[in-house]
Design a protein around this motif. Structure first.
Motif, PDB file in Angstrom:
ATOM      1  N   ILE A 274      -2.850  18.190  10.239  1.00  0.00           N
ATOM      2  CA  ILE A 274      -1.472  18.665  10.235  1.00  0.00           C
ATOM      3  C   ILE A 274      -1.177  19.246   8.859  1.00  0.00           C
ATOM      4  CG2 ILE A 274       0.956  17.994  10.470  1.00  0.00           C
ATOM      5  CD1 ILE A 274       0.011  15.707  12.283  1.00  0.00           C
ATOM      6  N   THR A 275      -0.590  20.421   8.830  1.00  0.00           N
ATOM      7  CA  THR A 275      -0.258  21.057   7.558  1.00  0.00           C
ATOM      8  C   THR A 275       0.846  20.279   6.856  1.00  0.00           C
ATOM      9  OG1 THR A 275      -0.863  23.240   8.404  1.00  0.00           O
ATOM     10  CG2 THR A 275       0.566  23.175   6.461  1.00  0.00           C
ATOM     11  N   ALA A 276       0.593  19.922   5.601  1.00  0.00           N
ATOM     12  CA  ALA A 276       1.596  19.220   4.800  1.00  0.00           C
ATOM     13  C   ALA A 276       2.617  20.224   4.272  1.00  0.00           C
ATOM     14  CB  ALA A 276       0.932  18.484   3.636  1.00  0.00           C
ATOM     15  N   LEU A 277       3.874  19.876   4.381  1.00  0.00           N
ATOM     16  CA  LEU A 277       4.979  20.693   3.903  1.00  0.00           C
ATOM     17  C   LEU A 277       5.882  19.831   3.024  1.00  0.00           C
ATOM     18  CD1 LEU A 277       5.908  22.392   7.305  1.00  0.00           C
ATOM     19  CD2 LEU A 277       4.652  23.457   5.410  1.00  0.00           C
ATOM     20  N   PRO A 278       6.755  20.431   2.229  1.00  0.00           N
ATOM     21  CA  PRO A 278       7.711  19.604   1.487  1.00  0.00           C
ATOM     22  C   PRO A 278       8.495  18.665   2.404  1.00  0.00           C
ATOM     23  CG  PRO A 278       7.745  21.846   0.640  1.00  0.00           C
ATOM     24  CD  PRO A 278       6.864  21.864   1.854  1.00  0.00           C
ATOM     25  N   GLN A 279       8.828  19.130   3.622  1.00  0.00           N
ATOM     26  CA  GLN A 279       9.591  18.280   4.541  1.00  0.00           C
ATOM     27  C   GLN A 279       8.786  17.063   4.998  1.00  0.00           C
ATOM     28  OE1 GLN A 279       9.299  21.583   4.653  1.00  0.00           O
ATOM     29  NE2 GLN A 279      11.138  22.576   5.503  1.00  0.00           N
ATOM     30  N   THR A 280       7.463  17.227   5.222  1.00  0.00           N
ATOM     31  CA  THR A 280       6.658  16.065   5.608  1.00  0.00           C
ATOM     32  C   THR A 280       6.457  15.137   4.420  1.00  0.00           C
ATOM     33  OG1 THR A 280       4.573  17.276   5.216  1.00  0.00           O
ATOM     34  CG2 THR A 280       5.481  17.346   7.446  1.00  0.00           C
ATOM     35  N   ASP A 281       6.308  15.705   3.222  1.00  0.00           N
ATOM     36  CA  ASP A 281       6.248  14.870   2.011  1.00  0.00           C
ATOM     37  C   ASP A 281       7.493  13.990   1.903  1.00  0.00           C
ATOM     38  OD1 ASP A 281       3.789  15.597   0.988  1.00  0.00           O
ATOM     39  OD2 ASP A 281       4.588  16.962  -0.529  1.00  0.00           O
ATOM     40  N   ILE A 282       8.658  14.578   2.123  1.00  0.00           N
ATOM     41  CA  ILE A 282       9.912  13.836   1.971  1.00  0.00           C
ATOM     42  C   ILE A 282      10.002  12.724   3.017  1.00  0.00           C
ATOM     43  CG2 ILE A 282      12.429  14.011   2.098  1.00  0.00           C
ATOM     44  CD1 ILE A 282      11.231  15.195  -0.448  1.00  0.00           C
ATOM     45  N   TYR A 283       9.559  13.011   4.245  1.00  0.00           N
ATOM     46  CA  TYR A 283       9.579  11.985   5.292  1.00  0.00           C
ATOM     47  C   TYR A 283       8.690  10.803   4.903  1.00  0.00           C
ATOM     48  CZ  TYR A 283       9.555   9.954   9.989  1.00  0.00           C
ATOM     49  OH  TYR A 283       9.697   9.100  11.069  1.00  0.00           O
ATOM     50  N   HIS A 284       7.483  11.100   4.422  1.00  0.00           N
ATOM     51  CA  HIS A 284       6.580  10.039   3.974  1.00  0.00           C
ATOM     52  C   HIS A 284       7.124   9.333   2.738  1.00  0.00           C
ATOM     53  CE1 HIS A 284       3.092  12.372   6.048  1.00  0.00           C
ATOM     54  NE2 HIS A 284       3.648  11.511   6.877  1.00  0.00           N
ATOM     55  N   LEU A 285       7.783  10.079   1.870  1.00  0.00           N
ATOM     56  CA  LEU A 285       8.388   9.492   0.670  1.00  0.00           C
ATOM     57  C   LEU A 285       9.397   8.411   1.047  1.00  0.00           C
ATOM     58  CD1 LEU A 285       8.936   9.559  -2.436  1.00  0.00           C
ATOM     59  CD2 LEU A 285      10.622  11.355  -1.967  1.00  0.00           C
ATOM     60  N   GLY A 286      10.132   8.615   2.134  1.00  0.00           N
ATOM     61  CA  GLY A 286      11.116   7.627   2.553  1.00  0.00           C
ATOM     62  C   GLY A 286      10.497   6.271   2.801  1.00  0.00           C
ATOM     63  N   LEU A 287       9.351   6.239   3.504  1.00  0.00           N
ATOM     64  CA  LEU A 287       8.674   4.963   3.753  1.00  0.00           C
ATOM     65  C   LEU A 287       8.125   4.376   2.457  1.00  0.00           C
ATOM     66  CD1 LEU A 287       7.710   2.820   5.752  1.00  0.00           C
ATOM     67  CD2 LEU A 287       5.641   4.200   6.118  1.00  0.00           C
TER      68      LEU A 287
END
Length: 411
Positions: free
Chosen positions: A207-220
């Motif tokens: 899956i291509t990493a995007l700033p939005q996916t980084d932020i979602y993972h950052l939440g956890l």
């Protein structure tokens, strides 16, 4: 595509060397370094009186390009807060002006991985104070903001045990390794798949990493730090929700794999709840960028001395220079290999199941997850069982309806 030991590999690395030359990086000959192996294509190297990390370019073009991405991230962000300092590149030292790049160096956080510190502190009976954890959360967000500001992504914040966030000798949180443009999702991992990728959960594609996916993972990531948890699998979320389902049964209720994360303790400040909730927005376009998340923290005139002073960790040798690791025994104590489950993140050093192929040969599962039917990314792979004090070799095929098969592999 394997290019190891071939003319193509040397040609490709020579092309990279010529490009890197224009970055004006500090250069070190491989002969200057005293090296010790440390994981897949990673070494620790003794350079100028301290230990640093050496990333050695892998044997395939894909691996070389992946490592080159980390080099560009670290070099571009040299001197930025929240990022471990880039040191320089390593040349083979065999051809004079025509030396070829072998890898690159960056600083090793002196106090070790953040969750290692949390685990040691919890075991000592003196958990990490909220003030320190809050400071680390702020610094991690700052690091992510710096990465995104240069057009890069972190990509590894969702890794159960490879999210490379460390604490340096000044007690500051830094991102120090494994920047990647893609990530792979194992559907057995909990609270990590961004909801916009639900259909990808059953594919083998990256899956291509995007700033939005980084932020979602950052939440956890922030949630785990706030609540002093090394990990939280489905059983942990079920416990918080008061679920009474048998622990040997896979819970399929929404609370077992949440998008918005629960807050079981009332004393968590509202601004941190809001930051984590903003990271976990179901619509990726509504997830706030990291620089905006920073503005949600309360303004502080000055960080108190108690938050910035060097803090000695329990059960770690006293360091002569708190900014660096200067003795090998310091590294061995702080970065000693501790196996964690790639599904739930739980420490499982004494008993685990290992795949030699997935995650570059670094995929492990705890007995609890295996008993629930978890396997590695590829169901045709066999998992080797390791039990501390037992040298017997046993390999397991993927779970079938009638149970898990023990198989004998040819020697």
């Amino acid at each position: 595509m394997k290019i190891e030991g071939s003319v193509h590999q040397k040609t490709y690395l020579k092309q990279i060397t010529e490009r890197i030359y224009h970055l004006n990086c500090p250069q070190y000959s491989e002969r200057e370094l005293v090296q010790r192996p440390w994981g897949s294509n990673r070494f620790i190297a003794f350079l100028q009186s301290r230990w640093v990390i050496e990333c050695r370019f892998g044997p395939s073009k894909f691996q070389i390009d992946s490592d080159l991405y980390t080099l560009h991230v670290l070099h571009s962000l040299k001197g930025k807060p929240g990022i471990s300092p880039f040191v320089g590149i390593v040349l083979d030292g065999e051809n004079g002006e025509n030396d070829i790049i072998k890898g690159f160096l960056y600083e090793l956080p002196a106090k070790g991985p953040i969750f290692g510190i949390i685990v040691r502190a919890n075991k000592s009976g003196e958990p990490v104070t909220f003030e320190r954890r809050e400071k680390w959360c702020r610094q991690i967000i700052q690091g992510v903001a710096e990465v995104h500001s240069k057009g890069f992504v972190v990509g590894s914040l969702g890794e159960a045990k490879k999210s490379r966030i460390g604490i340096d000798g000044n007690d500051n949180a830094v991102l120090y390794d494994l920047f990647q443009r893609t990530f792979r999702y194992d559907r057995s991992r909990i609270a990590l798949l961004p909801p916009e990728h639900n259909r990808s959960a059953f594919t083998k594609d990256l899956i291509t990493a995007l700033p939005q996916t980084d932020i979602y993972h950052l939440g956890l990531m922030l949630w785990r730090i706030v609540f002093n948890r090394e990990s939280c699998g489905s059983s942990g979320f079920c416990e918080i929700a008061g679920c009474t389902l048998n622990t040997d049964t896979v819970c399929t209720e929404p609370h077992a794999d949440p998008i918005q994360l629960p807050f079981p303790e009332e004393q968590v400040p509202q601004y941190l709840r809001d930051v984590i909730a903003a990271c976990r927005a179901e619509d990726p376009n509504k997830r706030l960028p990291a620089w905006k998340l920073l503005k949600m923290f309360p303004l502080t005139a000055e960080i108190s001395q108690s938050q910035t002073e060097a803090i000695e960790e329990p059960n770690i040798p006293s360091m002569g220079n708190l900014n660096y690791l200067t003795r090998l025994e310091e590294f061995q104590e702080i970065y000693e290999k501790r196996t964690s489950c790639d599904r739930c993140g739980q420490r499982t050093t004494q008993h685990y199941f290992h795949c030699d192929t997935c995650n570059a040969g670094d995929y492990d599962l705890c007995p609890s997850c295996v008993s629930q039917g978890a396997h590695c990314f590829e169901h045709e792979h066999h998992l080797a069982e390791f039990v501390e004090g037992n040298d017997e070799e046993r390999y397991y095929a993927s779970a079938k309806e009638y149970g898990r098969d023990i198989v004998t592999l040819p020697s």
